[in-house]
Design an enzyme around this catalytic site. Structure first.
Site, mmCIF file in Angstrom:
data_model
loop_
_atom_site.group_PDB
_atom_site.id
_atom_site.type_symbol
_atom_site.label_atom_id
_atom_site.label_comp_id
_atom_site.label_asym_id
_atom_site.label_seq_id
_atom_site.Cartn_x
_atom_site.Cartn_y
_atom_site.Cartn_z
ATOM 1 N N THR A 1 -55.403 11.397 -7.152
ATOM 2 C CA THR A 1 -54.981 10.738 -8.387
ATOM 3 C C THR A 1 -55.931 9.582 -8.728
ATOM 4 O OG1 THR A 1 -53.503 9.484 -6.974
ATOM 5 C CG2 THR A 1 -52.512 11.274 -8.229
ATOM 6 N N SER B 1 -60.761 6.887 6.086
ATOM 7 C CA SER B 1 -61.638 5.917 5.413
ATOM 8 C C SER B 1 -62.574 5.166 6.332
ATOM 9 C CB SER B 1 -60.826 4.876 4.641
ATOM 10 O OG SER B 1 -60.148 5.469 3.614
ATOM 11 N N GLU C 1 -70.813 4.454 -2.218
ATOM 12 C CA GLU C 1 -70.460 5.869 -1.946
ATOM 13 C C GLU C 1 -70.922 6.762 -3.102
ATOM 14 O OE1 GLU C 1 -68.118 7.183 0.625
ATOM 15 O OE2 GLU C 1 -67.035 5.387 1.251
ATOM 16 N N ASP D 1 -59.741 4.147 -1.326
ATOM 17 C CA ASP D 1 -60.059 3.749 0.044
ATOM 18 C C ASP D 1 -60.634 2.334 0.088
ATOM 19 O OD1 ASP D 1 -59.390 6.357 0.358
ATOM 20 O OD2 ASP D 1 -61.389 7.060 0.911
HETATM 21 C C1 GLA Z 1 -60.753 10.610 -0.336
HETATM 22 C C2 GLA Z 1 -61.451 9.766 -1.403
HETATM 23 C C3 GLA Z 1 -60.428 8.980 -2.221
HETATM 24 C C4 GLA Z 1 -59.315 9.900 -2.741
HETATM 25 C C5 GLA Z 1 -58.778 10.807 -1.636
HETATM 26 C C6 GLA Z 1 -57.828 11.829 -2.167
HETATM 27 O O1 GLA Z 1 -60.143 9.783 0.599
HETATM 28 O O2 GLA Z 1 -62.346 8.858 -0.809
HETATM 29 O O3 GLA Z 1 -61.079 8.315 -3.284
HETATM 30 O O4 GLA Z 1 -59.755 10.635 -3.845
HETATM 31 O O5 GLA Z 1 -59.809 11.470 -0.940
HETATM 32 O O6 GLA Z 1 -56.670 11.252 -2.619
#
Ligand code: GLA
Length: 347
Positions: free
Chosen positions: A20, A107, A141, A153
């Site tokens: 999202t 993350s 990133e 994240d």
């Molecule tokens: C990864 C990405 C986030 C997010 C999630 C899915 O963690 O880094 O930005 O899009 O996937 O919700």
């Protein structure tokens, strides 16, 4: 000898609200106790050196180098970004220690970049905010590493602390700290299947969402009405992706309300519905992960779901704290490839 500056950033688990964060919706992450600590010593030259017990070989890179696709990329990208922000003038020597398992979707990359930027902020005595650093970390990133992720994240690891959840509106970047459910633990279990965002399926899903966005002429797929999506005459794949985003956003708003109200049963139901949507509409799960989620619920979790970018990594399950030990032992017995990582609980 130059002085070293130390900073830490936690790993995060997302309780609900997947894919999202680049579609204008809400997310609901919580910081974990695992994390990354960085010690940064500014250098007069343009080298970036990284030593870490977590990686086999130390890295020696140059600020001018492009990403090479290995673990030192977030370090070089973060130091370049720190130069653009005026926090450093040159390279840095970094010592990194991490307790976040790589490829788990918790993350580790965002935590590494944010910890480096926080250490560089100290070195400069700057008053840049944590939100500024989160936005800069996402740039590393997206632009340096070529990973097309959203902002969840970076915001979570820059701003959240273990012991509570963070309801984040990824469009406005407004957030609210919410209590985790009393008497329960949000248990993070690795499926045993690793994933990398750079492997392509995340980008594929993003491209499918972009196609749906073009169809509706909006950046905010999450804010569309599911009925409108059903009726719009979209092809099947972009339709299902858009339906996931819109319904997942609504589930996330409802989950934030459940946390505010202390309604753990509602939170559990929403987590289960979220997993079904990720499995059937967004198609980001794997059969082994569906099994792990089903066993988690069968053994007494109020809700369980895949967490993070998908196609591997971890699940999160909401489990009564006094049943956690037995629940976990039985889960790991039935799924020997899985392993316990951490649990988020109210502080
Ligand atoms: C990864 C990405 C986030 C997010 C999630 C899915 O963690 O880094 O930005 O899009 O996937 O919700």
């Amino acid at each position: 000898m130059s002085k070293a500056f130390t900073a830490r950033a936690p790993g995060r688990v997302n309780l609900i609200g997947e894919h999202t964060d680049y579609n204008g919706g809400w997310v609901l992450p919580a910081a974990l106790s695992v994390g990354i600590e960085v010690s940064l010593t500014p250098r007069a030259d343009s080298a970036v050196t990284v030593s870490s017990l977590n990686y086999a070989a130390p890295a020696m890179r140059e600020l001018t180098e492009d990403a090479v696709g290995d673990w030192s990329d977030p370090c070089v990208g973060a130091i370049c970004e720190a130069n653009s922000l005026g926090l450093l003038e040159g390279g840095a020597s970094l010592d990194v220690s991490s307790t976040i398992p790589e490829g788990s979707g918790l993350s580790s990359s965002a935590a590494l970049i944010v910890a480096i930027l926080k250490a560089a902020r100290q070195a400069a005595g700057s008053d840049l905010s944590d939100v500024d650093l989160a936005i800069a970390a996402r740039r590393v990133e997206n632009e340096y590493m070529g990973v097309p992720c959203g902002i969840m994240d970076q915001m979570a690891v820059a701003l959240a602390s273990p012991g509570s959840a963070m309801a984040l509106d990824t469009k406005s970047l407004d957030w609210e700290i919410l209590p985790l459910p009393a008497g329960h633990e949000m248990v993070v279990v690795h499926s045993g299947l690793t994933r990398k965002l750079t492997e392509g399926r995340y980008g594929e899903r993003k491209a499918e969402c972009d196609a749906a966005k073009r169809h509706f002429g909006t950046e905010d797929l999450c804010l569309l009405d599911p009925g409108e999506i059903e009726a719009a005459g979209l092809d099947d794949v972009p339709k299902r992706r858009a339906l996931h985003c819109a319904t997942e956003h609504q589930r996330t708003l409802a989950a934030a309300k459940a946390l505010r109200d202390g309604d753990v049963a509602a939170l559990g139901r929403l987590m289960n519905e979220s997993h079904a949507s990720m499995r059937d509409l967004f198609e980001m799960s794997l059969p082994e992960i569906d099994d792990l989620v089903a066993t988690s619920v069968g053994l007494g979790a109020l809700g369980a779901r895949l967490t993070g970018g998908g196609f591997g990594g971890c699940i999160v399950a909401c489990v009564p704290a006094n049943e956690r030990g037995v629940w976990l032992a039985e889960l790991l017995k039935r799924h020997p490839q899985a392993r316990f990582i951490d649990a988020a609980r109210p502080s």
